[in-house]
Design a protein around this motif. Structure first.
Motif, PDB file in Angstrom:
ATOM      1  N   ARG A 157       1.135  -1.519   0.390  1.00 58.72           N
ATOM      2  CA  ARG A 157       0.382  -0.415   0.071  1.00 58.72           C
ATOM      3  C   ARG A 157       0.450   1.108   0.061  1.00 58.72           C
ATOM      4  NH1 ARG A 157      -5.728  -0.456   1.195  1.00 58.72           N
ATOM      5  NH2 ARG A 157      -5.674   1.786   1.049  1.00 58.72           N
ATOM      6  N   VAL A 185       2.729   1.877  -3.455  1.00 60.67           N
ATOM      7  CA  VAL A 185       1.524   2.275  -4.481  1.00 60.67           C
ATOM      8  C   VAL A 185       1.331   3.825  -4.215  1.00 60.67           C
ATOM      9  CG1 VAL A 185      -1.150   1.976  -4.771  1.00 60.67           C
ATOM     10  CG2 VAL A 185       0.606   0.122  -5.001  1.00 60.67           C
ATOM     11  N   GLU A 186       0.973   4.278  -3.086  1.00 59.59           N
ATOM     12  CA  GLU A 186       0.846   5.893  -2.895  1.00 59.59           C
ATOM     13  C   GLU A 186       1.908   6.212  -3.166  1.00 59.59           C
ATOM     14  OE1 GLU A 186      -1.688   7.068  -2.759  1.00 59.59           O
ATOM     15  OE2 GLU A 186      -1.994   8.488  -0.481  1.00 59.59           O
ATOM     16  N   SER A 190       2.690   6.019  -6.908  1.00 57.03           N
ATOM     17  CA  SER A 190       1.714   7.125  -7.674  1.00 57.03           C
ATOM     18  C   SER A 190       2.007   8.684  -7.244  1.00 57.03           C
ATOM     19  CB  SER A 190      -0.043   7.234  -7.022  1.00 57.03           C
ATOM     20  OG  SER A 190       0.524   7.687  -5.882  1.00 57.03           O
ATOM     21  N   LEU A 247      -4.385   6.585  -0.933  1.00 59.60           N
ATOM     22  CA  LEU A 247      -4.628   5.583  -2.393  1.00 59.60           C
ATOM     23  C   LEU A 247      -5.588   6.575  -3.401  1.00 59.60           C
ATOM     24  CD1 LEU A 247      -4.125   1.682  -2.334  1.00 59.60           C
ATOM     25  CD2 LEU A 247      -3.052   3.167  -2.177  1.00 59.60           C
ATOM     26  N   VAL A 249      -4.522   7.169  -7.199  1.00 58.21           N
ATOM     27  CA  VAL A 249      -4.634   6.323  -7.783  1.00 58.21           C
ATOM     28  C   VAL A 249      -6.338   5.947  -8.577  1.00 58.21           C
ATOM     29  CG1 VAL A 249      -3.943   3.504  -7.909  1.00 58.21           C
ATOM     30  CG2 VAL A 249      -2.573   5.585  -6.089  1.00 58.21           C
ATOM     31  N   LEU A 270      -3.738   2.334 -11.573  1.00 61.64           N
ATOM     32  CA  LEU A 270      -2.857   1.350 -10.699  1.00 61.64           C
ATOM     33  C   LEU A 270      -1.745   0.100 -11.034  1.00 61.64           C
ATOM     34  CD1 LEU A 270      -3.430   0.277  -7.436  1.00 61.64           C
ATOM     35  CD2 LEU A 270      -4.460  -1.571  -8.451  1.00 61.64           C
ATOM     36  N   THR A 320       1.534   1.546 -10.622  1.00 60.63           N
ATOM     37  CA  THR A 320       2.399   1.683  -9.668  1.00 60.63           C
ATOM     38  C   THR A 320       3.210   0.456  -9.239  1.00 60.63           C
ATOM     39  OG1 THR A 320       0.435   1.428  -8.575  1.00 60.63           O
ATOM     40  CG2 THR A 320       1.206   3.324  -8.397  1.00 60.63           C
ATOM     41  N   LEU A 353      -5.972  -4.631  -4.313  1.00 59.54           N
ATOM     42  CA  LEU A 353      -6.038  -3.072  -3.684  1.00 59.54           C
ATOM     43  C   LEU A 353      -7.270  -2.686  -5.490  1.00 59.54           C
ATOM     44  CD1 LEU A 353      -2.795  -1.868  -3.520  1.00 59.54           C
ATOM     45  CD2 LEU A 353      -4.680  -2.382  -2.006  1.00 59.54           C
ATOM     46  N   ILE A 364     -10.189  -0.587  -5.306  1.00 54.94           N
ATOM     47  CA  ILE A 364     -10.169   1.296  -5.740  1.00 54.94           C
ATOM     48  C   ILE A 364     -11.715   1.451  -7.034  1.00 54.94           C
ATOM     49  CG2 ILE A 364      -9.367   2.645  -7.593  1.00 54.94           C
ATOM     50  CD1 ILE A 364      -6.973   1.697  -6.649  1.00 54.94           C
TER      51      ILE A 364
END
Ligand code: GDP
Ligand code: ZN
Length: 316
Positions: free
Chosen positions: A97, A100-101, A104, A248, A251, A256, A259, A305, A309
């Motif tokens: 997580r 990914v954040e 992004s 997120l 995203v 996604l 990332t 994820l 989203i």
């Protein structure tokens, strides 16, 4: 920066000079009117300078190459994602997580694993190859035993860095260690004292109103106030760590995939021939003609994820 020849065309080059002193500035009312917020890290055009009282007026804000909101800092060019090997235990979903954040934002990332003195060499080697397979070359460090701090300090040179990660992994400890001990990050205390004397009292006044606890002993920083610590190797380190809880929110189902370095690699194919899925809007969930196969470790997390989203987008 100061307006050198009165041009002030806002393109950020040619007529800007570094002043090298700190000025207490107010923001020109017209900027406020057009909601042009000035962030820590912004490059600005300063006019009406009073050199004796060291005051000025911010006339314009140059366009930003990046911007993060937590903490609010402009022109960040490096994110240090910090996790711990233990206490709290290194956990793949949480790490994913955060990565990914961080990904992004489009800002380059260094992944560092603190408290590495709490695990044995075998464990470190195993994590290293695991993280390599995700596309990251981790730096193992320990603020406690000062291990790996040289490598980290080196990665901070010439860049504006924000440290991000969950609570308890040692972000504040690392910032303090880099601030106080490291030869590459020797903050010039004379300049900071001047800054404290003028800004400190004023900020404290303002922030006390908002019921913010003041860190004992220092009397200057609160959890909300961000400063950039100048690094002697060039560049800056934000003294406030960032995104404790990756939301997120930036995203999308379409962004996604980008990332995940694993997917980026699969889509980049060979050097001169990028691979392409049959559908332009392929979500890589087994659609016909998809070139992203699900045979990599974090695929289930990508899937999970994506679901999260998707639900958020449906309710927006
Ligand atoms: P933050 O919430 O990420 O800012 O974490 P802190 O800097 O507050 O650290 C959380 C706890 O971890 C504190 O008790 C630190 O003393 C401890 N800590 C920080 N670095 C290390 C380390 O390298 N090894 C060990 N064993 N503990 C550490
Ligand atoms: Zn695909």
């Amino acid at each position: 920066v100061e307006d050198g020849d009165g041009g002030g065309d806002g393109d950020g080059d040619g007529d800007a000079v570094r002043v090298g002193v700190e000025l207490l500035c107010v923001v020109r009312a017209v900027l406020k009117k057009i909601k042009r917020r000035v962030l820590v890290g912004d490059k600005v055009l300063v006019g009406s300078i009073d050199w004796v009282d060291r005051r000025g007026v911010i006339e314009n804000v140059f366009s930003r190459k990046s911007e993060i909101l937590d903490p609010p800092v402009a022109n960040v060019d490096h994110l240090l994602v910090l996790f711990a090997m233990e206490q709290p235990k290194l956990e793949v979903y949480s790490l994913t997580r955060f990565l990914v954040e961080a990904e992004s934002t489009g800002i380059p990332i260094t992944l560092a694993l603190n408290k590495s003195e709490l695990v044995d060499e075998e464990t470190r080697v195993a994590w290293k190859s695991r993280l390599r397979s995700w596309g990251y070359g981790p730096v193992f460090c320990s603020v406690e035993s000062k291990f790996g701090l040289d490598t980290l300090a080196f990665s901070l040179r010439e860049q504006t860095t924000v440290i991000v990660g969950p609570s308890g992994v040692g972000k504040s400890s690392l910032i303090n260690a880099l601030r106080s001990n490291h030869p590459l990050i020797n903050v010039s205390s004379e300049e900071n004292n001047w800054f404290d004397s003028i800004l400190g009292s004023k900020l404290l006044e303002e922030q006390r109103v908002g019921e913010v606890s003041v860190r004992s002993g220092r009397g200057k920083h609160t959890t909300r106030h961000v400063s950039l610590l100048p690094l002697s190797g060039g560049g800056y380190l934000a003294d406030t760590p960032g995104f404790n809880q990756p939301s997120l929110l930036k995203v999308t189902t379409q962004s996604l995939a980008q990332t995940f370095p694993e997917i980026r690699k699969l889509l980049s194919g060979s050097a001169n021939e990028p691979e392409k899925c049959s559908f332009n809007d392929c979500l890589h969930l087994g659609e016909p003609g998809c070139v992203v196969k699900g045979d990599w470790e974090r695929y289930p997390y990508y899937f999970q994820l994506l679901d999260e989203i998707k639900i958020r987008e449906e309710f927006q």
